[in-house]
Design a protein around this motif. Sequence first.
Motif, PDB file in Angstrom:
ATOM      1  N   UNK A 195       3.184  50.862 -10.229  1.00 11.91           N
ATOM      2  CA  UNK A 195       3.226  52.087 -11.019  1.00 11.91           C
ATOM      3  C   UNK A 195       4.396  52.194 -11.968  1.00 11.91           C
ATOM      4  N   UNK A 196       5.114  51.089 -12.199  1.00 11.73           N
ATOM      5  CA  UNK A 196       6.234  51.098 -13.130  1.00 11.73           C
ATOM      6  C   UNK A 196       5.768  50.686 -14.524  1.00 11.73           C
ATOM      7  N   UNK A 197       6.331  51.325 -15.549  1.00 15.30           N
ATOM      8  CA  UNK A 197       5.969  51.010 -16.924  1.00 15.30           C
ATOM      9  C   UNK A 197       6.732  49.766 -17.374  1.00 15.30           C
ATOM     10  N   UNK A 198       5.981  48.731 -17.774  1.00 17.10           N
ATOM     11  CA  UNK A 198       6.574  47.470 -18.217  1.00 17.10           C
ATOM     12  C   UNK A 198       6.744  47.415 -19.727  1.00 17.10           C
ATOM     13  N   UNK A 199       5.864  48.084 -20.459  1.00 15.38           N
ATOM     14  CA  UNK A 199       5.921  48.043 -21.921  1.00 15.38           C
ATOM     15  C   UNK A 199       5.287  49.299 -22.488  1.00 15.38           C
ATOM     16  N   UNK A 200       5.708  49.650 -23.700  1.00 16.07           N
ATOM     17  CA  UNK A 200       5.208  50.849 -24.377  1.00 16.07           C
ATOM     18  C   UNK A 200       4.956  50.483 -25.829  1.00 16.07           C
ATOM     19  N   UNK A 201       3.722  50.674 -26.295  1.00 11.25           N
ATOM     20  CA  UNK A 201       3.340  50.379 -27.675  1.00 11.25           C
ATOM     21  C   UNK A 201       2.953  51.685 -28.363  1.00 11.25           C
TER      22      UNK A 201
END
Length: 252
Positions: A162-168
């Motif tokens: 549930x961790x965010x690895x990338x954001x576009x």
Amino acid sequence: MSRHQKRLSVPDSWPVERKTAKYTVKARAGPHGEAGVPLLIVLRDVLGYVDSTKEAKYATNEGNVLVNGEPVGDVRRPIGMFDILGFEEREEFYRVFPDEGGRLALTPIDEADADGKLGKIADKRQVPGGETQLQLHDGRNLRVDDGAEYSPGDSIVIDWDGEILAHFVYEEGALVTAVQGQHAGEVGEIEEITVIESSAPNTVSVDTDDGSFETIDEYVVVIDENFVGGDAGTASEEASGDSREDEGGAEE
């Protein structure tokens, strides 16, 4: 309820031949709605790893098939856009990605890239406690402490914890792929986003290597160059589409 689906009426995204038999297997209820492809079709008709439902059940019961990091024991489990399939014994990993025409295809990826799944933010809202809940295109929800940097239309990659690895970010210049409509499977950079001041959907112009196209913003998903690496579409093109049938005349 019937466990079978007429081939002629399957969604366009399903990688199956329509005239080799009357029926194919039907997906169970789950993520991706009607567009979800049963795992059995992926294992048998797309990858050719099994020849029958019995073999597919054996493989899944042994825990040899991973979907989004979890062993799957149901051969009718729906598979859909951006799901990650893993076969650890084979050391093979795939991302479900649209090929040209909108059919779901499998893009081979490295194991290091199989630790998270992309999701398009469909909506966000404040929840009790001050957190922001992000609602993703596939029905998943994620809570973040500070939602100011995230907006509907953006894409995020979330790992299995549930961790965010990338954001576009959804903005002009972003790399996108169309996942619906007549341009499904095409990839390019956003040239212009047009906000329509009415009930009509917003539109987006996308610049591709072969020209440009315009579609509604709901049909595009922001990605990065890692999502178009490899040979997307190859697995679906190798679909056998054979007509194995059970005694009832429905493919099994």
